[in-house]
Each structure stands twice: as structure tokens, then as C-alpha cells.
Scaffold this motif. Sequence first.
Motif, mmCIF file in Angstrom:
data_model
loop_
_atom_site.group_PDB
_atom_site.id
_atom_site.type_symbol
_atom_site.label_atom_id
_atom_site.label_comp_id
_atom_site.label_asym_id
_atom_site.label_seq_id
_atom_site.Cartn_x
_atom_site.Cartn_y
_atom_site.Cartn_z
ATOM 1 N N THR A 26 -2.389 3.853 -8.452
ATOM 2 C CA THR A 26 -3.659 3.283 -7.458
ATOM 3 C C THR A 26 -4.489 5.198 -7.023
ATOM 4 O O THR A 26 -3.242 6.371 -6.993
ATOM 5 C CB THR A 26 -3.498 3.261 -6.093
ATOM 6 N N ASP A 27 -5.451 4.310 -7.260
ATOM 7 C CA ASP A 27 -6.150 6.024 -6.578
ATOM 8 C C ASP A 27 -7.297 5.777 -5.254
ATOM 9 O O ASP A 27 -7.700 6.352 -4.159
ATOM 10 C CB ASP A 27 -7.582 5.928 -7.505
ATOM 11 N N ASP A 28 -5.725 4.448 -4.744
ATOM 12 C CA ASP A 28 -6.344 4.408 -2.910
ATOM 13 C C ASP A 28 -5.819 5.336 -2.315
ATOM 14 O O ASP A 28 -4.526 5.451 -2.412
ATOM 15 C CB ASP A 28 -5.860 2.891 -2.963
ATOM 16 N N THR A 29 -6.500 6.273 -1.598
ATOM 17 C CA THR A 29 -5.619 7.175 -0.889
ATOM 18 C C THR A 29 -5.176 7.055 0.796
ATOM 19 O O THR A 29 -5.591 7.825 1.512
ATOM 20 C CB THR A 29 -6.281 8.510 -0.645
ATOM 21 N N CYS A 30 -5.996 5.754 0.930
ATOM 22 C CA CYS A 30 -5.779 5.565 3.131
ATOM 23 C C CYS A 30 -4.440 5.290 3.347
ATOM 24 O O CYS A 30 -3.442 4.924 2.469
ATOM 25 C CB CYS A 30 -6.704 3.423 2.478
ATOM 26 N N ASP A 31 -4.539 5.554 4.530
ATOM 27 C CA ASP A 31 -3.097 5.177 4.837
ATOM 28 C C ASP A 31 -2.558 4.543 5.713
ATOM 29 O O ASP A 31 -1.327 4.269 5.067
ATOM 30 C CB ASP A 31 -3.284 6.258 6.596
ATOM 31 N N VAL A 32 -3.642 3.432 6.160
ATOM 32 C CA VAL A 32 -2.786 1.936 5.779
ATOM 33 C C VAL A 32 -3.199 0.644 5.066
ATOM 34 O O VAL A 32 -4.422 0.762 4.152
ATOM 35 C CB VAL A 32 -3.615 1.746 7.139
ATOM 36 N N LEU A 33 -2.338 0.074 4.677
ATOM 37 C CA LEU A 33 -2.685 -1.157 3.682
ATOM 38 C C LEU A 33 -2.353 -2.370 4.297
ATOM 39 O O LEU A 33 -1.092 -2.088 5.020
ATOM 40 C CB LEU A 33 -1.676 -0.914 1.956
ATOM 41 N N ILE A 34 -3.119 -3.715 4.740
ATOM 42 C CA ILE A 34 -3.050 -4.692 5.865
ATOM 43 C C ILE A 34 -2.502 -5.779 4.634
ATOM 44 O O ILE A 34 -3.072 -6.198 3.633
ATOM 45 C CB ILE A 34 -3.834 -5.063 6.932
ATOM 46 N N GLY A 35 -1.731 -5.856 4.526
ATOM 47 C CA GLY A 35 -0.705 -7.256 4.025
ATOM 48 C C GLY A 35 -0.923 -8.517 4.441
ATOM 49 O O GLY A 35 -0.596 -8.929 5.318
#
Length: 451
Positions: A313-322
Amino acid sequence: MEHVNQLRRMGLFDAKVPRYTSYPPATKFSNDVSGPVLLDWIDAIRPGAAVSLYLHVPFCRRLCWFCACRTQGVRSDEPVRAYVETLMQEIRAMGARLPEGVTVARLHWGGGTPTLLSPEMMTALADTIRTSFDMAPDAEFSVEIDPNEIDEARIAALAAAGMNRASIGVQDFDPDIQQIIGRIQGYEVTRTAVEALRKAGIHSLNADILFGLPHQSQQRISESVQMLLSLSPDRVALYGYAHVPWMAKRQAMIPTDALPSPEERLALFETARRLFLWDSYQEIGIDHFAKPDDSMAVAARSGHLRRNFQGYTDDTCDVLIGLGASAISRFPQGYAQNASSTATYQKAVRAGEVATGRGHAFKDEDRLRSRMIEMLMCEFRIDAGQIAQEFRLPPTRLSQLFTAAADQFPGMVRITPEGFDILPEGRPLARMIARAFDEYEMRAEGHSSAI
């Protein structure tokens, strides 16, 4: 041939190793992470931060035999509608809990088959998200699309909701292979879905294709790849089929004697890989390809490529909420996974509780090893200067880690003043080399073939 023999001596064709979409792998999650722990991690999100959301829809109209995802068959819309109502309740509760100013930069609907939702359910779900969270103006909204389970009304609903990237599962276009893996999806059906998506303004397209399927040959995979290339996807994931019938019971329908050998799997991968490269796709990590102007290719060239549960992924967010049954969240403090059972998940959410069932709180060297493994999986190298600065490690500590790994793979890696590199001839061993930096005890039966 000598290179294949070298890989054989290194154990490539016998090894069972994690895919390292997380560290530690999800097989190491425990019950130590509970609802209160998750809420503490949510409260610790920096006000004004950008986060990612993942929504899991665990239903399919039919269960493909090759699939090992958390999903269940469903014949009517009633259980789906009840689940969506519960999911919207969880969305509202999570939105109310987030610190002030937090925005959503990425939104992904996965499954299962998210596109089995009716247009009305899609609209209600999207509206609930937008009223519960602040969406970034340039947010990416992607959805996993089953070409057999999509029509113009549902595409219109998703486009109106803001979907701007679609991900289509292809697996293989050969009708005999489709029959044996329980996934009937002709080329014309897939092309029709792609054309409808583009007509609706969805021009960013991902596609998945598998190697290592029963009765798959180099000629057959060549034909399937060329058919896929005719659809001109922006990104392609070339995944190895993982035959794990002890984990996914439906895979018992697939005859093991029809599966290619590990050596044949490598040849299938190389055949497909060459076709993507010949068509000017950029190679991304161990199993992805992208057009040079795609944001993932740009991230790979600039050193911003990351690894998560969807792969690269190119997603650099520190938080991923499932959100949803079995969905996994990632925080700087660790991982939290919702209850896998749909019934257990719905019972918790409807009672106003957090549905967290298990997870892993980072400890000791988890963050260090996670970053080194991610670097290897994304860039085939570890930047010693960056690691030393980020984790304040003395040079002797890094040298010990590098030497211990290099000793296991002579001729396939090298240690330089700048760090640790996997040589081009050693790239098929990337997951095994990453395993050398994993300090957790591994049981081979919990993981898939290294190739």
C-alpha cells in the motif's frame, strides 16, 4: 537451472513462512488485547491526525473453494441487512470516540463480497460513514468488486458515495481451472464490469490474479495474464495460491494431486512476472506490479511503500481502524482484532460493547523488527542509518542482527556500510530472509509456502 538449485539448497521449496502483512503475524495474536485496551489506543490518537478505515463484509453468494478469507455463504438479504445495521452502529460509536479533528484519508470495503449489498444498503453504509467521520477532501475510497456480483445500480451507488478505486478479483481466466477452484468468472463478465466502472468515472483499477492453482501451466497463466493486461489495470497483485485445507475446510474440494510442485510454482510466477514487466509495469515488492504513474509505483520509488493486511500500500497513516467481524486494527501500540464469529461480533456491538476479541500489544523489539521486516518486504533492503536514527540503536546491535541473517543465506544477501541488501538472485527468498529477523517461534503449519 543452477539458480533453481541454489534456491532449493536454501530451502525455498520446502519452507512455510508468514506473508508478513503484519509483525508479529496474526497467528501470534492473543487474548491480551481487549476492548478497554482498544479504547485506550483510540483515545491516544493525536487530535487532527489522518487515519484509515477498513470495513469487512463477511458474506458471499457462493463460497469459492480456493478462498481462505473469513466469509460465509448467504442466500437471502436478511442476515446481510442485520449485519449492516450492526456495522453502522459500530461506525457511529467509533466516530463518536475519535479525538477532535481526526480525518479519514483512506476507506476500504473488503470481504467477502461487499458488492452483494443492495444499492440501498451501500448508500446507507456510506452515509453513516460520512456523518460519523470527517473525510479528507482527497480521501481514497476503494471497494473489492466481484464481477459476478455487480450491476449498474450498485456501481452507481458506489460512485455516488465517492468510490474512486475498484479492486477486482480475477484469479484465472481458464474455464477448466475456474471449474476446479469453484470460481466461474468468464473474461466477458470481467470486461463488462471493468467497462461499467470506467463509464461511471472509476478510472483507478486494481486486479488480483493467482499462480500455483491446480492444472495451471505456463501456457495457461500466460493466456490469463495477457487477457488481464487487455483490461489495462493500474495495479496487479500476483498472489501465490495458499493451499491450507486445515484452516479453510472448503479447500478440501481442490485435488492436491493437481497442484503444481514448488518448482513449477516458481516457473509460473516468473512467467507471469515477465509478462507484466514486458508490458511496462513496475515491479513492486514480492508480488505486486503497477503502472509507472500509479501512486503505488511512485511510493515504491520514493521509499514510502508500506505493508498491511491487504498486501502492499501507499497508505502512510499510522492508524488503521478495522470495523466489522474479524476486522483488524493497527495502532502505534499494536493490533486489535474484532471477534471472528459474526454472531459474537453482532452480540457485542448491539450490547453497546467493543467487539475486540484478540490482538497484540507491541513489546520489547517488536517495532524495530517490524520496521526491518517491512523494509525488506518493500525495498529488499534495510537502511541502517534510518533504523539507527529511528530506534537509537548502537551500530554493534545492527551488525549482530545483519550478520546472523547473512550467515543463513550466503550469496543471496550482502552487508554494506549503508545496511543490509537482498541481492536480485535472492529475492524469491525474501519472506525466508525476513523470517531471519523474526524473533517469535514459528509453527510451519500456520503459514503458506515460501513460493
